[in-house]
Write a protein that holds these residues in place. Structure first.
Motif, mmCIF file in Angstrom:
data_model
loop_
_atom_site.group_PDB
_atom_site.id
_atom_site.type_symbol
_atom_site.label_atom_id
_atom_site.label_comp_id
_atom_site.label_asym_id
_atom_site.label_seq_id
_atom_site.Cartn_x
_atom_site.Cartn_y
_atom_site.Cartn_z
ATOM 1 N N THR A 47 45.229 41.478 40.657
ATOM 2 C CA THR A 47 44.475 40.286 40.293
ATOM 3 C C THR A 47 44.227 40.257 38.794
ATOM 4 N N ASN A 75 46.400 33.659 47.952
ATOM 5 C CA ASN A 75 45.083 34.185 47.596
ATOM 6 C C ASN A 75 44.902 35.526 48.297
ATOM 7 N N GLY A 78 42.583 37.881 46.542
ATOM 8 C CA GLY A 78 41.357 37.264 46.056
ATOM 9 C C GLY A 78 40.156 37.627 46.910
ATOM 10 N N LEU A 82 40.125 29.983 47.334
ATOM 11 C CA LEU A 82 40.875 29.458 46.191
ATOM 12 C C LEU A 82 41.119 27.975 46.401
ATOM 13 N N TYR A 190 49.512 33.009 41.383
ATOM 14 C CA TYR A 190 49.386 32.371 42.695
ATOM 15 C C TYR A 190 50.712 32.134 43.422
#
Length: 404
Positions: A47, A75, A78, A82, A190
């Motif tokens: 990330t 994501n 994450g 998102l 992404y």
């Protein structure tokens, strides 16, 4: 590959592929019907801080082309939902050097179940609806995403070896021009996959690996990672036999332990088994386990991991080619003990673990000093390959087998 190994491999591959379709939605479909095939991939490696209010224009290079496309956004790593306000795709206009400008008339806004925005929960991916855009083989696409809010750590691929362009003055995802894109980085944000719709043909090949597969040492901005060069070799096949080539390399990746990105074992589902139309997997993993902290010293652990990968791939109708571990003598992490272990692992790889073997070690080692890479192939650090070395790796894989 030897003649005996190739004959055995063909029998096994036919047996495995008859047991399961190459991908779920192939069941009951005519062999001549168009179908989705993976043409590009970037494995999520970690990330980075989010870039709220920024339009991020990723440049990705296709292997095979098709009459339409769809984009995978992730994501996966994450920690918060998102929100993607806009996603667009276009053909990159050729310049010297190439920049963020789209070919006139090629820019399309992608949708998700008909909506132009989507929220991706943490740990998940989303794939766009089909985008009506004819995508050539060996072409560069612009995949642009915009997020207006800080959605937490951004899932990204750290080592893109080509620029990603940033427009920091609002939502410029639908801009075909380059004027707003004044900044650049060398990561993909992404976007982790591109599929194309093409006539019935061999599906896709995934290269699962570390920095050697990710392209470290090859020339920036030229797409000379060994999977790229393998794809160019495969372009000599008839169009109906040319598979897509997907690069699931992560610099610093390890086979057995978490390192840079999830381990090869733990990311197999996300980066291989869930990809579209995968028929063949090439595995080049293990050097970072040899030289990492802590190092792995048991060759049996490598073989058990390789066997797990093969078994899981076979359950999905995927054949597996094992690549031998390449030399790194002269690198600061090299030791005589690690060299002995590399030889032991390679002997096992050349055994009966995989459906076939690509002997990368034999292709690139220096005959005068087999613990080292040939000087002409060495990027300079005695571990990674320059462009000539990448070409030697690509030339080791049997293109006739991949195009069956």
């Amino acid at each position: 590959m030897t003649g005996t190994r190739r004959r055995c491999f063909v029998v096994l591959a036919l047996t495995v592929l008859s047991a399961a379709p190459p991908y779920p939605d192939a069941v009951g479909r005519a062999e001549t019907a168009p179908r989705w095939t993976g043409t590009w991939e970037a494995a999520a490696s970690g990330t980075a801080p989010a870039l709220p209010g920024t339009s991020i224009r990723n440049v990705v290079h296709t292997s095979v082309g098709g009459s339409a496309t769809r984009i995978r956004l992730s994501n996966r790593l994450g920690t918060a939902p998102l929100r993607l306000d806009t996603v667009t795709v276009a053909l990159q206009r050729a310049h010297d050097p190439a920049g963020p400008e789209a070919v006139p008339g090629s820019l399309r806004t992608a949708t998700f179940a008909g909506a132009t925005s989507v929220t991706v929960p943490p740990g998940e991916d989303r794939v766009t609806d089909p985008v009506r855009l004819a995508v050539p083989a060996d072409a560069d696409l612009l995949v642009t995403v915009h997020t207006s809010a800080d959605c937490g750590p951004a899932t990204y691929h750290r080592t893109s070896l080509q620029p990603t362009f940033l427009a920091r003055n609002g939502n410029r995802a639908a801009d075909p021009g380059a004027a707003a894109y004044t900044d650049r980085v060398s990561h993909w944000y992404y976007v982790t996959g591109v599929d194309v719709l093409r006539p019935a043909a061999p599906d896709s090949v995934v290269a699962l690996g570390d920095s050697l597969t990710d392209g470290n040492g090859s020339s920036y901005g030229t797409n000379r990672r060994w999977p790229d060069l393998l794809s160019r070799r495969l372009s000599a096949l008839p169009a109906g036999r040319r598979p897509g080539v997907l690069n699931a390399g992560i610099s610093g990746n390890r086979l057995l332990r978490e390192g840079v990105g999830p381990s090869a074992l733990s990311r197999l589902d996300a980066d291989v088994l869930s990809r579209t139309g995968v028929r063949t997997l090439i595995v080049l993993e293990g050097v970072n386990d040899l030289k990492g902290t802590p190092p792995q010293t048991d060759p049996g652990a490598f073989v058990r991991a390789y066997r797990r990968i093969v078994a899981r791939a076979h359950a999905h109708g995927i054949r597996v080619i094992g690549a031998t571990l390449t030399p790194f003598g002269g690198h600061s992490a090299w030791t005589p003990a690690r060299e002995r272990l590399r030889h032991a692992i390679n002997a096992l790889i050349r055994g009966e673990v995989f459906d076939a073997v690509a002997d990368f070690d034999a292709a690139v080692r220096d005959p005068a000093r087999p613990d080292r890479i040939r000087p002409a192939y060495d990027s300079g650090d005695h571990l990674h390959f320059g462009d000539a070395g990448m070409a030697a790796l690509a030339g080791t894989v049997d293109s006739a087998v991949l195009g069956r």
